[in-house]
Design a protein around this motif. Structure first.
Motif, mmCIF file in Angstrom:
data_model
loop_
_atom_site.group_PDB
_atom_site.id
_atom_site.type_symbol
_atom_site.label_atom_id
_atom_site.label_comp_id
_atom_site.label_asym_id
_atom_site.label_seq_id
_atom_site.Cartn_x
_atom_site.Cartn_y
_atom_site.Cartn_z
ATOM 1 N N THR A 84 66.808 -43.104 -17.185
ATOM 2 C CA THR A 84 67.017 -41.796 -16.601
ATOM 3 C C THR A 84 65.684 -41.215 -16.130
ATOM 4 O O THR A 84 64.729 -41.173 -16.877
ATOM 5 C CB THR A 84 67.654 -40.835 -17.625
ATOM 6 O OG1 THR A 84 68.847 -41.432 -18.113
ATOM 7 C CG2 THR A 84 67.952 -39.498 -17.016
ATOM 8 N N VAL A 85 65.652 -40.766 -14.892
ATOM 9 C CA VAL A 85 64.451 -40.169 -14.325
ATOM 10 C C VAL A 85 64.675 -38.676 -14.174
ATOM 11 O O VAL A 85 65.698 -38.248 -13.645
ATOM 12 C CB VAL A 85 64.112 -40.808 -12.959
ATOM 13 C CG1 VAL A 85 62.894 -40.162 -12.357
ATOM 14 C CG2 VAL A 85 63.916 -42.301 -13.104
ATOM 15 N N MET A 86 63.720 -37.902 -14.649
ATOM 16 C CA MET A 86 63.839 -36.446 -14.577
ATOM 17 C C MET A 86 63.325 -35.936 -13.240
ATOM 18 O O MET A 86 62.470 -36.553 -12.608
ATOM 19 C CB MET A 86 63.034 -35.808 -15.711
ATOM 20 C CG MET A 86 63.576 -36.111 -17.081
ATOM 21 S SD MET A 86 62.771 -35.155 -18.391
ATOM 22 C CE MET A 86 61.118 -35.778 -18.329
ATOM 23 N N THR A 87 63.830 -34.776 -12.853
ATOM 24 C CA THR A 87 63.343 -34.117 -11.642
ATOM 25 C C THR A 87 62.044 -33.389 -11.965
ATOM 26 O O THR A 87 61.684 -33.218 -13.131
ATOM 27 C CB THR A 87 64.372 -33.103 -11.119
ATOM 28 O OG1 THR A 87 64.507 -32.054 -12.082
ATOM 29 C CG2 THR A 87 65.712 -33.754 -10.841
ATOM 30 N N GLU A 88 61.375 -32.947 -10.929
ATOM 31 C CA GLU A 88 60.115 -32.211 -11.100
ATOM 32 C C GLU A 88 60.335 -30.956 -11.943
ATOM 33 O O GLU A 88 59.523 -30.632 -12.827
ATOM 34 C CB GLU A 88 59.538 -31.847 -9.728
ATOM 35 C CG GLU A 88 58.132 -31.310 -9.759
ATOM 36 C CD GLU A 88 57.075 -32.382 -9.943
ATOM 37 O OE1 GLU A 88 56.000 -32.041 -10.462
ATOM 38 O OE2 GLU A 88 57.316 -33.542 -9.585
ATOM 39 N N ASP A 89 61.421 -30.240 -11.688
ATOM 40 C CA ASP A 89 61.723 -29.032 -12.469
ATOM 41 C C ASP A 89 61.968 -29.354 -13.936
ATOM 42 O O ASP A 89 61.512 -28.638 -14.821
ATOM 43 C CB ASP A 89 62.941 -28.304 -11.889
ATOM 44 C CG ASP A 89 62.649 -27.647 -10.547
ATOM 45 O OD1 ASP A 89 61.457 -27.397 -10.254
ATOM 46 O OD2 ASP A 89 63.609 -27.389 -9.804
ATOM 47 N N GLN A 90 62.701 -30.423 -14.190
ATOM 48 C CA GLN A 90 62.969 -30.816 -15.577
ATOM 49 C C GLN A 90 61.679 -31.201 -16.291
ATOM 50 O O GLN A 90 61.488 -30.868 -17.461
ATOM 51 C CB GLN A 90 63.954 -31.983 -15.621
ATOM 52 C CG GLN A 90 65.353 -31.623 -15.199
ATOM 53 C CD GLN A 90 66.241 -32.846 -15.059
ATOM 54 O OE1 GLN A 90 65.782 -33.929 -14.687
ATOM 55 N NE2 GLN A 90 67.517 -32.679 -15.355
ATOM 56 N N ASP B 117 58.659 -30.072 -15.608
ATOM 57 C CA ASP B 117 57.900 -28.844 -15.863
ATOM 58 C C ASP B 117 58.504 -28.031 -17.008
ATOM 59 O O ASP B 117 57.779 -27.468 -17.830
ATOM 60 C CB ASP B 117 57.824 -27.992 -14.592
ATOM 61 C CG ASP B 117 56.951 -28.640 -13.525
ATOM 62 O OD1 ASP B 117 56.098 -29.489 -13.870
ATOM 63 O OD2 ASP B 117 57.134 -28.301 -12.336
ATOM 64 N N LYS C 16 56.072 -37.827 -14.613
ATOM 65 C CA LYS C 16 55.824 -37.714 -13.171
ATOM 66 C C LYS C 16 55.588 -39.088 -12.551
ATOM 67 O O LYS C 16 56.051 -39.364 -11.437
ATOM 68 C CB LYS C 16 54.639 -36.791 -12.903
ATOM 69 C CG LYS C 16 54.970 -35.327 -13.077
ATOM 70 C CD LYS C 16 53.817 -34.429 -12.674
ATOM 71 C CE LYS C 16 54.211 -32.966 -12.804
ATOM 72 N NZ LYS C 16 53.169 -32.058 -12.331
ATOM 73 N N ALA D 170 58.918 -40.762 -12.178
ATOM 74 C CA ALA D 170 59.664 -40.189 -11.060
ATOM 75 C C ALA D 170 59.142 -40.726 -9.727
ATOM 76 O O ALA D 170 59.923 -41.059 -8.831
ATOM 77 C CB ALA D 170 59.586 -38.667 -11.095
ATOM 78 N N LYS D 171 57.827 -40.828 -9.623
ATOM 79 C CA LYS D 171 57.221 -41.345 -8.389
ATOM 80 C C LYS D 171 57.593 -42.814 -8.180
ATOM 81 O O LYS D 171 57.931 -43.222 -7.065
ATOM 82 C CB LYS D 171 55.701 -41.197 -8.459
ATOM 83 C CG LYS D 171 54.970 -41.577 -7.204
ATOM 84 C CD LYS D 171 53.482 -41.313 -7.337
ATOM 85 C CE LYS D 171 52.738 -41.708 -6.085
ATOM 86 N NZ LYS D 171 51.291 -41.460 -6.208
ATOM 87 N N GLU E 177 61.179 -43.090 -7.059
ATOM 88 C CA GLU E 177 61.306 -42.712 -5.641
ATOM 89 C C GLU E 177 60.891 -43.867 -4.734
ATOM 90 O O GLU E 177 61.562 -44.165 -3.747
ATOM 91 C CB GLU E 177 60.441 -41.481 -5.372
ATOM 92 C CG GLU E 177 60.592 -40.923 -3.980
ATOM 93 C CD GLU E 177 59.746 -39.669 -3.779
ATOM 94 O OE1 GLU E 177 59.115 -39.567 -2.707
ATOM 95 O OE2 GLU E 177 59.711 -38.811 -4.664
#
Length: 127
Positions: free
Chosen positions: A33-39, A41, A74, A77-78, A81
């Motif tokens: 599971t990959v978190m979003t930027e908001d998650q 932060d 992060k 996530a990168k 992407e």
């Protein structure tokens, strides 16, 4: 005597199943599971608040751990992407290659059959 032979194994099996379910509910989410930027932060802010209750070196270690977790999330996530983009490009390359094969098969035909074959190939591979 036969009651004990059937009841106790069934009861043990039942209790083990309940214990397994309780353990499964406390396990973290799948590692894929990959978190979003908001998650990311939000989790970092929550970790920092937890560190505020500490003092001294324990607080410093907690803050560094929070930063390391944020940076790691992060980076994940990168990477996810980039992987998604690479998968999209690979799918396009495969579709283009399949289109070329289908178009080459059409070259053996002539007239309306060839035109229909090329039209079908374009429709199938969205060219």
């Amino acid at each position: 005597m036969t009651f004990a032979k059937t009841f106790y194994p069934a009861a043990i099996l039942f209790l083990c199943a309940i214990g397994f379910q309780a353990h499964a509910q406390t396990m973290p989410a799948a590692s894929g599971t990959v978190m979003t930027e908001d998650q990311i932060d939000q989790r970092y802010d929550a970790d920092k608040q937890r560190c505020d209750a500490m003092s001294g070196n324990e607080k410093d270690v907690c803050q560094q751990k929070a930063k390391a977790d944020r940076d790691s999330a992060k980076a994940d996530a990168k990477a996810a992407e980039k992987k998604a983009e690479a998968n999209k490009e690979a799918a396009e390359d495969k579709r283009d290659a399949d289109y070329k094969v289908a178009k080459e098969k059409c070259d053996a035909m002539s007239g309306d059959a060839k035109d229909m074959c090329i039209t079908n190939a374009k429709a199938q591979y969205k060219q």
